[in-house]
Design a protein around this motif. Structure first.
Motif, short mmCIF file in Angstrom:
data_model
loop_
_atom_site.label_atom_id
_atom_site.label_comp_id
_atom_site.label_asym_id
_atom_site.label_seq_id
_atom_site.Cartn_x
_atom_site.Cartn_y
_atom_site.Cartn_z
N SER A 61 88.36 -34.49 109.62
CA SER A 61 87.39 -34.04 108.62
C SER A 61 87.36 -34.99 107.42
O SER A 61 86.29 -35.24 106.85
CB SER A 61 87.66 -32.60 108.18
N LYS A 79 85.66 -43.51 97.91
CA LYS A 79 85.15 -42.15 97.77
C LYS A 79 86.29 -41.14 97.68
O LYS A 79 86.25 -40.18 96.92
CB LYS A 79 84.21 -41.83 98.93
N TYR A 121 86.98 -38.57 94.56
CA TYR A 121 87.11 -37.12 94.72
C TYR A 121 88.43 -36.63 94.16
O TYR A 121 88.50 -35.60 93.50
CB TYR A 121 87.01 -36.73 96.20
N GLU A 141 88.35 -36.65 90.35
CA GLU A 141 87.53 -35.54 89.86
C GLU A 141 88.31 -34.23 89.90
O GLU A 141 88.33 -33.48 88.93
CB GLU A 141 86.25 -35.39 90.70
N GLU A 169 84.04 -37.12 106.37
CA GLU A 169 83.52 -37.02 105.00
C GLU A 169 83.51 -38.38 104.30
O GLU A 169 82.92 -38.53 103.24
CB GLU A 169 84.38 -36.02 104.22
N MET A 180 80.59 -31.57 92.09
CA MET A 180 81.67 -30.72 92.58
C MET A 180 82.04 -31.09 94.02
O MET A 180 82.45 -30.26 94.79
CB MET A 180 81.28 -29.26 92.47
N ASN A 181 81.94 -32.37 94.32
CA ASN A 181 82.31 -32.85 95.65
C ASN A 181 83.79 -32.68 95.93
O ASN A 181 84.20 -32.60 97.08
CB ASN A 181 81.93 -34.32 95.80
N TYR A 182 84.59 -32.66 94.88
CA TYR A 182 86.04 -32.57 95.02
C TYR A 182 86.49 -31.28 95.71
O TYR A 182 87.61 -31.20 96.18
CB TYR A 182 86.71 -32.67 93.66
N LYS A 183 85.63 -30.27 95.78
CA LYS A 183 86.01 -29.00 96.41
C LYS A 183 86.51 -29.20 97.85
O LYS A 183 87.29 -28.41 98.35
CB LYS A 183 84.85 -28.01 96.41
N PHE A 184 86.04 -30.26 98.48
CA PHE A 184 86.46 -30.57 99.84
C PHE A 184 87.98 -30.75 99.92
O PHE A 184 88.58 -30.52 100.97
CB PHE A 184 85.73 -31.83 100.32
N LEU A 192 86.29 -40.09 103.24
CA LEU A 192 87.33 -40.21 102.23
C LEU A 192 88.48 -41.12 102.67
O LEU A 192 89.16 -41.71 101.83
CB LEU A 192 87.89 -38.83 101.86
#
Length: 92
Positions: A46, A73, A77, A80, A50, A1-5, A52
């Motif tokens: 941010s 990455k 994300y 996902e 992270e 659930m890394n995509y929540k970022f 990205l």
């Protein structure tokens, strides 16, 4: 659930634009989003922290310019999150 970022409209928009263009000047991207430099730089910082996106400075005609690049990455994300949203929408 890394995509929540990425569940912030500005972060998601930045990543989506970079996926479509691979690299983009930060000034043009901020202008497209229609947000202040402060808000934009907070989100970019941010995303960089992270891992990205990448932010690189260059000089064009002796003027500084910042380019933003998408990282693998960031692509992962985004995929996902897109898959989760598709599944959610189709089950409604």
């Amino acid at each position: 659930m890394n995509y929540k970022f990425l569940l912030y409209p500005v972060k998601l928009s930045i990543v989506k634009i970079l996926i479509n263009h691979n690299r983009f000047p930060s000034a043009e991207l901020r202008s497209m989003l229609g947000i202040s430099w402060g808000k934009f730089s907070t989100h970019v910082d941010s995303l960089v922290k992270e891992g990205l996106i990448i932010s690189e400075k260059e000089f064009v005609d002796n003027k500084p310019r910042t380019l933003l690049f998408i990282e693998q990455k960031g692509r992962m994300y985004f995929r996902e999150l897109r898959n989760v949203l598709k599944k959610t929408i189709y089950t409604i």
